[in-house]
Design an enzyme around this catalytic site. Structure first.
Site, PDB file in Angstrom:
ATOM      1  N   ARG A 136      77.209  60.454-109.478  1.00 36.10           N
ATOM      2  CA  ARG A 136      78.124  61.581-109.764  1.00 36.10           C
ATOM      3  C   ARG A 136      78.503  61.590-111.239  1.00 36.10           C
ATOM      4  O   ARG A 136      78.684  62.638-111.857  1.00 36.10           O
ATOM      5  CB  ARG A 136      79.368  61.521-108.871  1.00 36.10           C
ATOM      6  CG  ARG A 136      80.180  60.269-109.045  1.00 36.10           C
ATOM      7  CD  ARG A 136      81.450  60.291-108.196  1.00 36.10           C
ATOM      8  NE  ARG A 136      82.040  58.969-108.107  1.00 36.10           N
ATOM      9  CZ  ARG A 136      83.342  58.717-108.166  1.00 36.10           C
ATOM     10  NH1 ARG A 136      84.201  59.698-108.281  1.00 36.10           N
ATOM     11  NH2 ARG A 136      83.797  57.497-108.059  1.00 36.10           N
ATOM     12  N   GLU A 165      85.782  76.251-100.448  1.00 32.80           N
ATOM     13  CA  GLU A 165      84.366  76.029-100.760  1.00 32.80           C
ATOM     14  C   GLU A 165      83.484  77.207-100.365  1.00 32.80           C
ATOM     15  O   GLU A 165      82.492  77.503-101.041  1.00 32.80           O
ATOM     16  CB  GLU A 165      83.870  74.752-100.070  1.00 32.80           C
ATOM     17  CG  GLU A 165      84.565  73.466-100.527  1.00 32.80           C
ATOM     18  CD  GLU A 165      85.938  73.250 -99.892  1.00 32.80           C
ATOM     19  OE1 GLU A 165      86.290  73.995 -98.951  1.00 32.80           O
ATOM     20  OE2 GLU A 165      86.659  72.342-100.341  1.00 32.80           O
ATOM     21  N   HIS A 202      79.615  62.396-103.408  1.00 38.80           N
ATOM     22  CA  HIS A 202      80.241  61.672-102.299  1.00 38.80           C
ATOM     23  C   HIS A 202      79.467  61.837-101.000  1.00 38.80           C
ATOM     24  O   HIS A 202      80.033  62.029 -99.929  1.00 38.80           O
ATOM     25  CB  HIS A 202      81.699  62.111-102.108  1.00 38.80           C
ATOM     26  CG  HIS A 202      82.580  61.759-103.274  1.00 38.80           C
ATOM     27  ND1 HIS A 202      82.413  62.323-104.520  1.00 38.80           N
ATOM     28  CD2 HIS A 202      83.618  60.908-103.393  1.00 38.80           C
ATOM     29  CE1 HIS A 202      83.311  61.825-105.346  1.00 38.80           C
ATOM     30  NE2 HIS A 202      84.057  60.962-104.706  1.00 38.80           N
ATOM     31  N   ASP A 207      87.409  56.384 -97.452  1.00 36.72           N
ATOM     32  CA  ASP A 207      87.869  57.657 -96.875  1.00 36.72           C
ATOM     33  C   ASP A 207      87.441  57.806 -95.408  1.00 36.72           C
ATOM     34  O   ASP A 207      88.055  58.547 -94.648  1.00 36.72           O
ATOM     35  CB  ASP A 207      87.331  58.845 -97.674  1.00 36.72           C
ATOM     36  CG  ASP A 207      88.239  59.179 -98.856  1.00 36.72           C
ATOM     37  OD1 ASP A 207      89.336  58.601 -98.946  1.00 36.72           O
ATOM     38  OD2 ASP A 207      87.837  60.013 -99.684  1.00 36.72           O
ATOM     39  N   ARG A 265      79.078  58.376-104.669  1.00 33.93           N
ATOM     40  CA  ARG A 265      80.353  58.001-105.258  1.00 33.93           C
ATOM     41  C   ARG A 265      80.271  56.633-105.943  1.00 33.93           C
ATOM     42  O   ARG A 265      80.856  56.429-106.997  1.00 33.93           O
ATOM     43  CB  ARG A 265      81.423  57.944-104.169  1.00 33.93           C
ATOM     44  CG  ARG A 265      82.727  57.311-104.637  1.00 33.93           C
ATOM     45  CD  ARG A 265      83.807  57.373-103.575  1.00 33.93           C
ATOM     46  NE  ARG A 265      85.037  56.786-104.084  1.00 33.93           N
ATOM     47  CZ  ARG A 265      85.483  55.566-103.774  1.00 33.93           C
ATOM     48  NH1 ARG A 265      84.790  54.812-102.938  1.00 33.93           N
ATOM     49  NH2 ARG A 265      86.611  55.108-104.275  1.00 33.93           N
TER      50      ARG A 265
END
Lengths: 313, 280
Positions: A10, A58, A109, A117, A167
């Site tokens: 990323r 989004e 991610h 998460d 990530r």
């Protein structure tokens, strides 16, 4: 190996956007309130007027990108893979794919290395979803070098492109003078004769580690890095399978619909070959550190090594 | 263009709608007919477009967010000269470029649409692109009143209001009916005007079938600076065809041969009256 340079793809994405921003005045970047996490913030700092924060919406963001592309812009749309490919799937399909617009989707991610998460944010389905859209290019770079090359290739390509970034920081494995990138071309990163390991994204490094361990056991594994899952470099995979007669696929993604399925599709049609698919075995992920999760789901070098041994036994 | 000419064109657009849907044996006449006057006004008077050069760079853009009313758009485009009116009879047939919902292979179509709620976002993107580059074309998008039940519409509206896209004109065809019944019985989107006001739009309510009112509304939209405009069209579903007017049954159904004859007789009668009006 402790001194291997590690960079999250990323981060490479953000840096590549910033670099391309100077070359391509039509380049604009859209984000949905995640600029710090997706690293489009790097571009934003350099080109604030060309970074469009769409807020947490989004589906609308994808539609706005479609409209921008129709008036001459080259939009890169960014969010987490779960939302870019998952939540906005139908917008990508109908507002970008069907009209074949010049929209690039940079999804970060992806996979279980999202880590702490947990399953809600660990998208293991994006490759499968994006592959089904006619005309969509799907890429999953393995490191910093490849990620930057993929972003450049995406902007040079006319039409919709999906690129998957991670990530977690991952080793730089393609840093060599003869490295070349082309959409649709895979590469043999280690030659072997007994088994072919086809890997994508962060799993290429795991496959190389596994090949090293297999070599110690007298097993010669060929490792193929597939960055472009669609269009797939079928010739490369078929010719390697012809040589080794056994194929293992490795991906940080569901074994349903991803790289493994794409490889099976190609081999079924051209050279039926036994294939073992490594990845998420039709399960959701969970919270944990990226490295712990990769180990638990058998996608680190040790896990791939063990699975290949079992497959060959 | 004077109102009589516009009304004649609108009547021709309606004939094209009925003919296309009858020939296709499927399609959406009700919402095409309710919007026939606004299609006519946009393509024959309001928009800066060139049928001989559909891709003209700084043309105004139109996105049919309520893509199922493609017969209305196609008939307007055909009558405006983008492609032969005769081709309307190929609507929805295998091999025809006139697909069931708009796509980019159709001359004059600026965006593929049909999945409700998505067209408005693309229109917002076009308007944003114009702002970013200091280009002065305008972008129009037409939504159904049932369509605004889609959440994406409000994501797009929030963004357009936030970005003060005064080069964007959102049009809502408020004919009051959706597939399952009256919109206020299915899942009421009312009050439409106050909702768009709350999303920082300038809102104009207008009679959809009055060309003086349409002209004034679109002028007001053009002159409104610092915020996008939403024109709420108060329309009659099925307008112009006696048995389709105000009837939810004709949302997505084609007339059979006998019904087609009645519909065309209705429209021919209107056409004759317009001719007489011209001679008077």
């Amino acid at each position: 190996m402790a001194d291997v340079k590690k960079i999250a793809t990323r981060e490479s994405y953000g840096n590549a956007l910033k670099e391309l921003g100077a070359e391509y005045p039509q380049l604009v970047v859209l984000d949905a309130d995640l600029a710090a996490a997706t690293k489009t913030g790097i571009f934003k700092k350099a080109y604030p007027d060309r970074h469009i924060d769409c807020g947490i919406a989004e589906c609308n963001m994808v539609g706005i990108a479609a409209g921008l592309s129709l008036v001459g812009k080259i939009p890169f749309v960014s969010s987490f893979a779960m939302f870019a490919a998952g939540r906005a799937f139908e917008q990508v399909r109908n507002s970008v794919g069907y009209p074949h617009l010049n929209v690039k989707i940079g999804a970060t991610h992806a996979g279980i290395t999202v880590g702490e998460d947990g399953a809600s944010h660990q998208c293991n389905e994006d490759i499968a979803l994006m592959r089904t859209i006619p005309g969509m290019v799907v890429m999953c770079p393995s490191d910093d070098v490849e990620a930057k090359a993929a972003v450049r290739a995406a902007i040079e390509h006319e039409g919709p492109v999906y690129i998957r970034f991670g990530r977690a920081a991952v080793p730089v494995i393609n840093d060599r003078p003869d490295y070349k990138f082309e959409i649709g071309k895979g590469s043999v990163v280690r030659e072997g004769a007994d088994v072919t390991i086809v890997a994508t994204g962060i799993c290429v490094d795991s496959a190389l580690g596994a090949a090293e361990k297999l070599a110690a056991d007298g097993i010669s594994a060929e490792v193929i890095n597939i960055c472009t899952i669609k269009p797939l470099d079928e010739d490369l995979i078929v010719s390697s399978a012809r040589k080794t007669g056994k194929v293992v696929t490795v991906e940080e993604h569901s074994v349903i619909g991803g790289l493994g399925s794409a490889v099976c599709d190609a081999l079924c049609a051209q050279l039926p070959t036994p294939v073992k698919k490594l990845g998420m075995q039709d399960v959701f992920g969970e919270s944990g550190s990226a490295s712990a999760l990769v180990a638990k789901y058998g996608l680190d070098a040790e896990g791939v090594y063990k699975s290949v041994k079992e497959f060959l036994a | 263009m004077n109102n009589l000419e516009l009304r004649k064109h609108a009547n021709d657009v309606r004939k094209g709608i009925v003919t296309a849907v009858h020939s296709a044996k499927a399609g959406h006449p009700g919402g095409s007919l309710s919007a026939a006057d606004v299609f006519t006004f946009l393509y024959f008077e309001e928009m800066n477009i060139d049928p001989a050069n559909p891709q003209k760079e700084d043309r105004d853009r139109f996105v049919l967010s309520k893509g199922h009313t493609a017969p209305g758009l196609y008939s307007a485009l055909a009558n405006r000269g983008y492609f032969p009116v005769e081709d309307l009879k190929t609507l929805r047939k295998l091999g025809s470029y006139l697909q069931g919902h708009p796509n980019l292979h159709i001359p004059g179509v600026d965006m593929a649409s049909g999945s409700l709620g998505q067209g408005i976002s693309a229109a917002v993107g076009m308007a944003l692109g114009a702002k970013l580059d200091g280009r002065d074309f305008r972008t129009y998008t037409l939504l159904g009143d049932g369509e605004i039940e889609e959440g994406q519409v409000w994501e797009a509206a929030m963004f357009a209001g936030h970005r003060k896209l005064d080069n964007l004109c959102v049009i809502v065809d408020n004919n009051g009916l959706q597939i399952d019944g009256p919109i206020d019985q299915v899942c009421s989107p009312y009050p439409i005007d106050k909702k768009f006001e709350a999303f920082n739009f300038h809102v104009i309510n207008v009679d959809a079938h009055d060309f003086d009112a349409l002209r004034a509304a679109f002028r007001e939209a053009r002159e409104t600076k610092g915020m996008p405009t939403c024109i709420v069209l108060h329309s009659l579903k099925g307008k112009g065809v006696s048995f389709m007017e105000g009837s939810v049954d004709w949302h997505g159904k084609a007339p059979n041969d006998a019904e087609y004859e009645i519909a065309m007789a209705d429209l021919n009668k209107i056409g004759e009256e317009l001719e007489k009006e011209g001679e008077a």
